[in-house]
Motif scaffolding. Sequence first.
Motif: not given
Length: 302
Positions: A102-121
């Motif tokens: 679960a922690l592994l999934m949370a790690g990948f998911s948070s990195i992926g999610g925040i990186s995608l949000l950073a594409l806006f600003n």
Amino acid sequence: MKASSSTSVYTSELSRKIGDLAALVKFRLSATVVLSSVLTYLVALGAGGVSWWAIAVLTSGGFLTTAAANILNEVLEKDYDSQMERTRRRPLAEGRMTTSDALLMAGFSSIGGISLLALFNPWTAFLGMVSLISYAFVYTPLKRVGPVAVLVGAIPGALPALIGCAAAEGSITALGITLFTIQFFWQLPHFYAIGFLGFADYRKAGFRLVPEIDGGVDARQLGRDAIVASLILIPLGILPYYLGATSLGAALVVSALGLLFFRFALRFLRQPERSTALRMMFFSFAYLPLVFTIYWAGKMLM
Ligand code: HEM
Ligand SMILES: CC(C)=CCC/C(C)=C/CC/C(C)=C/COP(=O)(O)OP(=O)(O)O
């Protein structure tokens, strides 16, 4: 014969895995959270410049970030979730998934999610990070301390509205703060109904989100607080019109929905029982998506 039985074993194993993943990320809750970001993004953007690409990035970035927050919440609460009827079948609580997976999934998911949000600003990514951290590491432990947790949890709960506006406008604007405030106050009657209905279950697991009196649920307190929050929503509903974000008609319809919310809260206060709490809860599910859709429609028709 053998092939068909192994296919059906495979299919049922697959559907169990999908069910576990959905429970791990609290799929319906996460989907509504993301919908609130996408709708506020559309309200802030108005008629011009909507791109399907941007909506796909916001949806996937928002979903991955929210999923990570929920996975961390379920990791931290697995021993308590197993004591509650509503949550005891979650995969970590029942031991069908390991904490490290679960922690592994949370790690990948948070990195992926925040990186995608950073594409806006940078604001969008920063606010995503604040909601994730405050939900998992501030609200989650506070659930065992007292009802103040609900007010704290309502901050990450409302940030998705600000995230949607920040993605569209590039900064924190008056509109973003207004939609954040609407989402913040909406959550109080939303949760007070759920908390009343689930009081015994919460108590069993030692969660102290619901105010208590004489060892039972303090329904008057819940009712009064729901009234105050719904009353605040009535004038708040008009504000986006003054900010030029929607039409007067749309803003008035939203205020009328606030009035309806107030009626559900009043009925609950007068008669705090399962039926009035259920009505307030179901109305809350519809209220938020309706409000943001009405603002958006109002802006499109302006
Ligand atoms: C203080 C903040 C909040 C608290 C404490 C809270 C609590 C809960 C709980 C305990 C449930 C489960 C009810 C059940 O299974 O019987 C629930 C359901 C739900 N919540 Fe909230 N919530 C909050 C904020 C939000 C936010 C921000 C959203 C979305 C924008 C949301 C959307 C929903 C939806 C759609 C459901 C029904 C779907 C489901 O049961 O999986 N909630 N909420
Ligand atoms: C963008 C981003 C990361 C936003 C975070 C948004 C988020 C997860 C909002 C949910 C708000 C909330 C307090 C839900 C109740 O959780 P609970 O722990 O009380 O529910 P449970 O009892 O079902 O576990």
